[in-house]
Design a protein around this motif. Sequence first.
Motif, PDB file in Angstrom:
ATOM      1  N   GLY A   4      41.748  41.934  38.681  1.00 37.80           N
ATOM      2  CA  GLY A   4      42.159  41.785  40.592  1.00 37.80           C
ATOM      3  C   GLY A   4      42.130  40.692  40.860  1.00 37.80           C
ATOM      4  O   GLY A   4      43.094  39.808  40.457  1.00 37.80           O
ATOM      5  N   GLU A   5      42.733  40.803  42.130  1.00 37.65           N
ATOM      6  CA  GLU A   5      42.983  39.764  43.245  1.00 37.65           C
ATOM      7  C   GLU A   5      42.393  38.325  42.498  1.00 37.65           C
ATOM      8  O   GLU A   5      43.262  37.481  43.253  1.00 37.65           O
ATOM      9  N   GLN A  90      30.698  40.999  40.311  1.00 45.60           N
ATOM     10  CA  GLN A  90      31.559  41.537  41.568  1.00 45.60           C
ATOM     11  C   GLN A  90      31.668  39.848  41.765  1.00 45.60           C
ATOM     12  O   GLN A  90      31.387  38.618  41.627  1.00 45.60           O
ATOM     13  N   HIS A 115      35.350  39.804  51.833  1.00 46.74           N
ATOM     14  CA  HIS A 115      36.017  40.994  51.108  1.00 46.74           C
ATOM     15  C   HIS A 115      35.720  40.157  49.903  1.00 46.74           C
ATOM     16  O   HIS A 115      35.915  39.929  48.856  1.00 46.74           O
ATOM     17  N   GLU A 117      35.573  41.852  45.945  1.00 49.32           N
ATOM     18  CA  GLU A 117      36.127  42.851  44.901  1.00 49.32           C
ATOM     19  C   GLU A 117      34.786  42.934  43.777  1.00 49.32           C
ATOM     20  O   GLU A 117      33.975  42.178  43.424  1.00 49.32           O
ATOM     21  N   CYS A 119      34.544  45.072  39.859  1.00 50.74           N
ATOM     22  CA  CYS A 119      34.672  45.406  38.631  1.00 50.74           C
ATOM     23  C   CYS A 119      33.733  46.313  37.903  1.00 50.74           C
ATOM     24  O   CYS A 119      32.843  45.817  37.538  1.00 50.74           O
TER      25      CYS A 119
END
Length: 214
Positions: A4-5, A90, A115, A117, A119
């Motif tokens: 991810g980022e 998360q 924000h 993320e 997975c």
Amino acid sequence: MSTGELLSIEPQELQFPFELRKQISCSLNLSNKTDNYVAFKVKTTNPKKYCVRPNTGVVLPRSTCNVIVIMQAQKEAPPDMQCKDKFLLQTVVASPGATAKDITSEIFNKESEHHVEECKLRVIYVAAPRPPSPVREGSEEGLSPRASVSDNGSLNAAESVSRTRLEQHKHQDNSDDIFLMSEIKKDLTWICFKCGIIPCQIINAIFFFRLMNK
């Protein structure tokens, strides 16, 4: 590897070598790719079945954190060894210098300004490793000395018996030698009968040759 980022996650699947009535564990490696403090939280669809250590925490900038997932001992195997359990990881940027104590469930709320993320990780059961097979009976390690055979076809046990008796009587006269050979022949005949490896006729020929060359 899932990327991810914020974090790189390895592996993408939680693989458990399934065994009945045994607690099993696997690990996740979370690597922070940023210069920020990243908070994480691990959720599962079956919280009674799994224990996650730690289930929340902070990954420091450019560092890695290891998460252990423990599956409780199971009394029965699922049909076709298929598991429907899933995990959700998360991640969110945390404040500089944040620690695990500063992490609350509110920062993972999607409705907040953070924000978040996410997975998803699925669970897979794999075959447990098999123990090494035992040494088969009659192999080189388990072969009895009395049943072992040398390359020239003679019995090792018989050679040991004859060598011992010859040493005990090596200073006696020829009549004693004849008696000794007779006794050794009896020993070899008995061993031959028990093992079934060398015919008695061959033994007779061997000792006749020895007596002729005394």
